[in-house]
Motif scaffolding. Structure first.
Motif, short mmCIF file in Angstrom:
data_model
loop_
_atom_site.label_atom_id
_atom_site.label_comp_id
_atom_site.label_asym_id
_atom_site.label_seq_id
_atom_site.Cartn_x
_atom_site.Cartn_y
_atom_site.Cartn_z
N VAL A 192 0.76 -1.17 -0.03
CA VAL A 192 -0.09 0.05 0.03
C VAL A 192 0.88 1.27 -0.09
O VAL A 192 0.63 2.16 -0.86
N GLU A 193 1.79 1.32 1.06
CA GLU A 193 2.76 2.47 0.96
C GLU A 193 3.24 2.75 -0.42
O GLU A 193 3.42 3.94 -1.02
N ARG A 194 4.03 1.98 -1.20
CA ARG A 194 4.59 2.20 -2.51
C ARG A 194 3.35 2.54 -3.43
O ARG A 194 3.57 3.15 -4.50
N LEU A 195 2.46 1.87 -3.53
CA LEU A 195 1.09 2.24 -4.32
C LEU A 195 0.85 3.90 -3.99
O LEU A 195 0.64 4.50 -5.12
N GLU A 196 0.60 4.07 -2.90
CA GLU A 196 0.24 5.47 -2.43
C GLU A 196 1.30 6.35 -2.99
O GLU A 196 0.89 7.54 -3.55
N LEU A 197 2.55 6.25 -2.98
CA LEU A 197 3.52 7.11 -3.21
C LEU A 197 3.86 7.22 -5.01
O LEU A 197 4.07 8.34 -5.34
N LEU A 198 3.21 5.96 -5.52
CA LEU A 198 3.42 6.16 -7.09
C LEU A 198 1.95 7.02 -7.42
O LEU A 198 2.24 7.77 -8.33
N ALA A 199 0.94 6.64 -6.83
CA ALA A 199 -0.22 7.46 -7.21
C ALA A 199 -0.01 9.08 -6.88
O ALA A 199 -0.52 9.78 -8.00
N ALA A 200 0.54 9.53 -5.60
CA ALA A 200 0.85 10.86 -5.78
C ALA A 200 1.81 11.31 -6.70
O ALA A 200 1.51 12.50 -7.29
N GLU A 201 2.78 10.68 -6.84
CA GLU A 201 3.84 10.94 -7.88
C GLU A 201 3.19 11.38 -9.50
O GLU A 201 3.16 12.25 -10.12
N LEU A 202 2.35 10.17 -9.99
CA LEU A 202 1.60 10.26 -11.08
C LEU A 202 0.68 11.25 -11.11
O LEU A 202 0.40 12.11 -12.29
N HIS A 203 -0.03 11.57 -10.25
CA HIS A 203 -1.16 12.67 -10.09
C HIS A 203 -0.61 14.01 -10.13
O HIS A 203 -0.91 14.85 -10.60
#
Length: 90
Positions: free
Chosen positions: A37-48
């Motif tokens: 979940v942590e890595r998913l959220e980091l990637l999501a924030a980066e792409l957004h």
């Protein structure tokens, strides 16, 4: 017109991360599926932040039937592209 949605399994590293970035840059919104979940959220924030993509995080361990069902339900709700890139281990 709504943006197309791409669901990508295994996007937290390697090829999956590359697919996520490419689809976001090309104008898709994303559903990212992985266990971490942590890595998913980091990637999501980066792409957004970088391209303004709407990114949905869907934590799931595809080795678990209940989690596979969550992903199947999300696919049924509508996506244009499925990138089934989840890895496996021995």
């Amino acid at each position: 017109m709504p943006r197309p949605v791409a669901l990508i399994t295994g996007p937290t590293s390697g090829l999956g991360a590359g697919f996520a970035r490419r689809y976001a840059i090309d104008g898709s919104d994303l559903v990212l599926v992985a266990r971490d979940v942590e890595r998913l959220e980091l990637l999501a924030a980066e792409l957004h932040g970088e391209v303004g993509a709407k990114v949905e995080v869907l934590p799931a361990d595809l080795a678990e039937a209940a989690d596979r069902a969550k992903v199947a339900d999300r696919l049924s709700a509508g996506v244009r592209v499925l990138v089934n890139n989840a890895g496996f281990g021995t």
